[in-house]
Design a protein around this motif. Structure first.
Motif, PDB file in Angstrom:
ATOM      1  N   CYS A 183     -34.621 -21.817 -62.836  1.00 29.97           N
ATOM      2  CA  CYS A 183     -33.631 -21.068 -62.431  1.00 29.97           C
ATOM      3  C   CYS A 183     -33.732 -20.260 -61.357  1.00 29.97           C
ATOM      4  O   CYS A 183     -32.820 -20.052 -60.237  1.00 29.97           O
ATOM      5  N   GLN A 226     -26.823 -23.842 -69.286  1.00 27.34           N
ATOM      6  CA  GLN A 226     -28.397 -23.885 -69.221  1.00 27.34           C
ATOM      7  C   GLN A 226     -28.882 -23.360 -70.525  1.00 27.34           C
ATOM      8  O   GLN A 226     -29.640 -24.211 -71.366  1.00 27.34           O
ATOM      9  N   GLN A 262     -30.076 -25.360 -74.099  1.00 23.30           N
ATOM     10  CA  GLN A 262     -31.497 -25.491 -74.228  1.00 23.30           C
ATOM     11  C   GLN A 262     -31.400 -24.599 -75.811  1.00 23.30           C
ATOM     12  O   GLN A 262     -32.224 -25.181 -76.581  1.00 23.30           O
TER      13      GLN A 262
END
Length: 165
Positions: free
Chosen positions: A19, A32, A36
């Motif tokens: 990131c 994200q 995840q």
């Protein structure tokens, strides 16, 4: 458990590094984190205020120095999933809302708590940075404050400058 923590720290480092190489923005960061941690329920700050505030156990999973700068009112501080799970099981309060700076560490904690058998655990999406950016209250040990620990320079970009210590 030490292996799990080391693996978690390594995954966090990889996530943070990936990131950090791109321009940070809330939309992609939240996507994200959701991708995840698909088994974790993520709630918005609005949902938290409307449906969980005052009726949930609020847990700050950041480091002690971050928590000392400020935290969401009435939050308790835990960094270890096993200790937190044991403490929660002795408390009548459910559900549990976990948060950190932006939502990654808290999503990781929520997943760990799920593995330990706790199901009513949700992650506060955007965590304390988004909470503060929306003008919601934060407190320090001495009382209300306008400061939030920015974690580091890169991640602090997501926190409005007026909240930096």
């Amino acid at each position: 458990m030490k292996l799990f923590r080391r693996l978690g720290a390594a995954l966090a480092f990889i996530f943070m590094t990936a990131c950090a190489s791109a321009q940070l923005n809330w939309q992609s960061l939240k996507a994200q984190i959701r991708n995840q941690f698909p088994s974790v329920e993520h709630i918005t700050t609005t949902d938290f205020k409307e449906n969980y505030s005052g009726s949930a156990l609020v847990v700050d999973v950041r480091n002690a120095d971050e928590f000392a700068v400020s935290h969401i009112p009435d939050a308790v501080h835990f960094q270890d999933a096993d200790q937190l799970a044991a403490w929660i099981k002795r408390q009548p309060t459910q559900p549990v809302v976990v948060y950190c700076s932006v939502g990654y560490r808290s999503a990781q904690m929520a997943k760990s708590l799920q593995k330990l058998g706790l199901q009513q655990v949700v992650n506060l999406e955007g965590s304390i940075f988004e909470w503060a950016n929306q003008g919601e209250p934060v407190v320090a040990p001495t009382g209300p404050t306008q400061k939030v620990h920015p974690f580091n320079e890169k991640w602090g970009q997501l926190l409005e400058e007026k909240y930096h210590p």
